[in-house]
Write a protein that holds these residues in place. Structure first.
Motif, mmCIF file in Angstrom:
data_model
loop_
_atom_site.group_PDB
_atom_site.id
_atom_site.type_symbol
_atom_site.label_atom_id
_atom_site.label_comp_id
_atom_site.label_asym_id
_atom_site.label_seq_id
_atom_site.Cartn_x
_atom_site.Cartn_y
_atom_site.Cartn_z
ATOM 1 N N ARG A 1 8.539 -6.880 28.977
ATOM 2 C CA ARG A 1 8.517 -5.296 28.561
ATOM 3 C C ARG A 1 9.745 -4.598 29.342
ATOM 4 O O ARG A 1 10.224 -4.932 30.310
ATOM 5 N N GLY A 2 10.218 -3.489 28.596
ATOM 6 C CA GLY A 2 11.445 -3.149 29.190
ATOM 7 C C GLY A 2 11.094 -1.572 29.803
ATOM 8 O O GLY A 2 11.946 -0.965 30.329
ATOM 9 N N ASP A 3 9.849 -1.537 30.103
ATOM 10 C CA ASP A 3 9.403 -0.020 30.638
ATOM 11 C C ASP A 3 8.653 -0.135 31.791
ATOM 12 O O ASP A 3 8.187 0.848 32.388
ATOM 13 N N VAL A 4 8.803 -1.261 32.397
ATOM 14 C CA VAL A 4 8.440 -1.553 33.783
ATOM 15 C C VAL A 4 9.483 -2.432 34.962
ATOM 16 O O VAL A 4 10.350 -2.912 34.349
ATOM 17 N N VAL A 5 9.252 -2.165 36.011
ATOM 18 C CA VAL A 5 9.930 -2.731 36.999
ATOM 19 C C VAL A 5 9.680 -4.047 37.304
ATOM 20 O O VAL A 5 8.314 -4.154 37.675
ATOM 21 N N ALA A 6 10.387 -5.120 37.159
ATOM 22 C CA ALA A 6 9.874 -6.465 37.576
ATOM 23 C C ALA A 6 10.247 -6.808 39.073
ATOM 24 O O ALA A 6 10.981 -6.424 39.669
ATOM 25 N N PRO A 7 9.279 -7.594 39.632
ATOM 26 C CA PRO A 7 9.358 -7.952 41.005
ATOM 27 C C PRO A 7 10.532 -8.600 41.387
ATOM 28 O O PRO A 7 11.055 -9.398 40.152
ATOM 29 N N VAL A 8 11.009 -8.726 42.610
ATOM 30 C CA VAL A 8 12.467 -9.627 42.740
ATOM 31 C C VAL A 8 11.998 -10.885 43.149
ATOM 32 O O VAL A 8 12.698 -11.657 43.398
ATOM 33 N N HIS A 9 10.628 -11.119 43.365
ATOM 34 C CA HIS A 9 10.025 -12.312 43.764
ATOM 35 C C HIS A 9 8.605 -12.471 43.365
ATOM 36 O O HIS A 9 7.909 -11.424 43.851
ATOM 37 N N TYR A 10 7.773 -13.337 42.846
ATOM 38 C CA TYR A 10 6.586 -13.530 42.594
ATOM 39 C C TYR A 10 6.015 -14.900 42.520
ATOM 40 O O TYR A 10 6.811 -15.754 42.540
ATOM 41 N N TRP A 11 4.729 -14.960 42.536
ATOM 42 C CA TRP A 11 3.781 -16.310 42.579
ATOM 43 C C TRP A 11 3.102 -16.181 41.189
ATOM 44 O O TRP A 11 2.179 -15.593 41.350
ATOM 45 N N PRO A 12 3.434 -17.180 40.322
ATOM 46 C CA PRO A 12 2.809 -17.156 38.978
ATOM 47 C C PRO A 12 1.499 -17.631 39.173
ATOM 48 O O PRO A 12 1.052 -18.422 40.110
ATOM 49 N N CYS A 13 0.524 -17.260 38.247
ATOM 50 C CA CYS A 13 -0.583 -18.088 38.065
ATOM 51 C C CYS A 13 -0.720 -19.607 38.064
ATOM 52 O O CYS A 13 0.187 -20.056 37.384
ATOM 53 N N GLY A 14 -1.428 -20.137 39.117
ATOM 54 C CA GLY A 14 -1.382 -21.518 39.288
ATOM 55 C C GLY A 14 -0.729 -21.893 40.544
ATOM 56 O O GLY A 14 -0.579 -23.051 40.778
ATOM 57 N N SER A 15 0.185 -20.969 41.013
ATOM 58 C CA SER A 15 1.067 -21.423 42.146
ATOM 59 C C SER A 15 0.331 -21.537 43.376
ATOM 60 O O SER A 15 0.787 -22.231 44.446
ATOM 61 N N GLY A 16 -0.798 -20.791 43.521
ATOM 62 C CA GLY A 16 -1.809 -20.720 44.724
ATOM 63 C C GLY A 16 -1.542 -19.362 45.355
ATOM 64 O O GLY A 16 -2.407 -19.093 46.154
ATOM 65 N N GLY A 17 -0.252 -18.676 45.075
ATOM 66 C CA GLY A 17 -0.302 -17.356 45.437
ATOM 67 C C GLY A 17 0.185 -17.006 46.930
ATOM 68 O O GLY A 17 0.534 -18.231 47.338
ATOM 69 N N PHE A 18 0.337 -15.863 47.415
ATOM 70 C CA PHE A 18 0.806 -15.363 48.734
ATOM 71 C C PHE A 18 0.156 -14.151 48.945
ATOM 72 O O PHE A 18 0.901 -13.093 49.082
ATOM 73 N N PRO A 19 -1.112 -13.976 49.078
ATOM 74 C CA PRO A 19 -1.948 -12.831 49.180
ATOM 75 C C PRO A 19 -1.436 -12.071 50.452
ATOM 76 O O PRO A 19 -1.455 -12.545 51.773
ATOM 77 N N PRO A 20 -0.447 -11.080 50.269
ATOM 78 C CA PRO A 20 0.419 -10.530 51.651
ATOM 79 C C PRO A 20 -0.322 -9.380 52.345
ATOM 80 O O PRO A 20 -1.364 -8.771 52.031
ATOM 81 N N SER A 21 0.011 -9.132 53.512
ATOM 82 C CA SER A 21 -0.344 -8.268 54.453
ATOM 83 C C SER A 21 0.485 -8.243 55.447
ATOM 84 O O SER A 21 0.669 -9.121 56.290
#
Length: 420
Positions: free
Chosen positions: A315-335
């Protein structure tokens, strides 16, 4: 991956003391360098840049223990003591020199259910000339519905040095009030021009689509607020002249940002936020930016491999993250997050540290470029990965440069990382 907060149970706080200082948990913990795993980074190429922060020896020291779900940490400037919030509603002042902690009177009544309660703490940039302390917290209205609040009071000490917040009052409520007990967001930090930035979650709105609360600027959910020190909308906010938008909003399209820090090299505000199933993100916040949730996401729906929405890059109308954990990676639920600027670990200067809850470690990220367009973020070897700790909040001690960590548990310690 979602943030599953532990219901509060503990009822004690204890200082740990040792004859030669603080009790040491681990001697000579070491970091390993290396390139990022493409499957985790969400990119097709790995980063093989050298890691100057690798193999840094550190000790892990318990400063104090017995805190009940500690959520926020903030050092008093030129004082050495540390304010600690506990989610059931207590505010404490911790002396790292001997591990003693005293309660601070005057904290607000909170909605301590689900992920709600007493959450973050921030200090006015001009402290002690301006002794205001800011708290974010969940509080309920007369019907029992809850909302994220921001409040402030003046920290004072009487003759016996017992601290209290004088005149504490709510200065901003992120409306609307809802029956949900989830996704309050609620990190707070002062940025450039002494503006107060506060994150607000989407309160777990599951009506995904363009009418989702995070895409609706007529409410303050799923957004970053930029306020004056008095809680008013910042006069330079992007939507102050838009009658269809809240004038407190600085950015929107967020799900549940629970980590925020200012990068001193650029003055930019960074955030880490929770995805749905994985899809956790690191974002550089732009004035007026739409961060996509839920019309653009790197996550999948819970319990499935189906994408919530197209990728930000589609999409051209949103700001993309500079780093992310895609589905299936296990994620990084942050705090909790902080850019390290201390003297104790010069190899880490400029690195971003962020805690993760369900993944149970402290993340370190090297950052290259000024951003956001040219910034490159690389996750390095995890710290504290052998502790089974949900890492909730971070702070750097100004005088020593030690890195302080609060652990999210019903009977939890505050620890620090010091040179080995």
């Amino acid at each position: 991956m979602t943030d599953s907060d532990t219901p509060p149970r503990a009822d004690r706080r204890t200082a740990l003391r040792a004859t030669a200082g603080l009790a040491t948990l681990s001697l000579a913990g070491c970091l390993g360098g290396g390139s990022d795993d493409a499957a985790v980074d969400g990119d097709d190429s790995a980063d093989d840049a050298s890691d100057d922060g690798a193999d840094v020896a550190y000790t892990v020291e318990r400063v104090a223990e017995g805190f009940e779900n500690p959520w926020g940490l903030a050092f008093l400037p030129d004082d050495g003591r540390l304010l600690v919030t506990e989610r059931p509603g207590r505010l404490s002042l911790l002396d790292p020199a001997d591990g003693s902690a005293v309660s601070v009177a005057g904290a607000p009544e909170v909605f301590a259910r689900g992920q709600g309660g007493l959450l973050d703490v921030a200090i006015h940039p001009s402290y002690p000339d301006d002794p205001r302390v800011y708290l974010t917290y969940a509080a309920a209205d007369d019907s029992g519905a809850a909302a994220t609040h921001v409040g402030s009071g003046r920290l004072r000490f009487d003759g016996s040095d017992a601290p209290a917040l004088d005149g504490f009052e709510s200065i901003r409520v992120a409306e609307p009030f809802l029956d949900s007990e989830l996704h309050f967001g609620s990190r707070a930090t002062f940025g450039p021009d002494d503006a107060l930035f506060v994150t607000v979650g989407d309160r777990r709105d599951t009506a995904f689509g363009p009418d989702h609360v995070s895409q609706d600027r007529s409410n303050e959910l799923g957004s970053t607020l930029r306020l004056t020190a008095d809680g008013d909308p910042h006069p330079d906010n992007p939507f102050v002249d838009d009658s269809d938008a809240r004038d407190t909003i600085y950015s929107y399209g967020h799900r549940n940002p629970q980590a925020m820090a200012v990068r001193s090299e650029t003055g930019r505000v960074w955030q880490c936020e929770h995805g749905e199933r994985d899809g956790d993100e690191i974002n550089v916040i732009e004035r007026g930016g739409n961060y996509g949730w839920p019309v653009a996401s790197e996550a999948c729906n819970y319990g499935t491999d189906e994408r919530v929405a197209p990728s930000h890059r589609e999409r051209g109308d949103v700001v993309a993250p500079v780093h992310y954990w895609p589905c299936g990676s296990g994620g990084f639920p942050p705090s909790g997050a902080v850019f390290y600027d201390g003297d104790a670990f010069p190899e880490w200067r400029g690195d971003l540290f962020a805690g993760t809850l369900a993944a149970q470690y402290l993340g370190r990220f090297t950052v290259e470029g000024a951003g956001p367009a040219d910034v490159a973020v690389t996750e390095r070897e995890p710290l504290l990965a052998d502790r089974d700790w949900r890492v909730r909040a971070l702070a750097v001690e100004p005088t020593t440069g030690y890195l302080y960590v609060s652990v999210d548990d019903a009977d939890a310690p505050v620890v620090r990382l010091a040179p080995a």
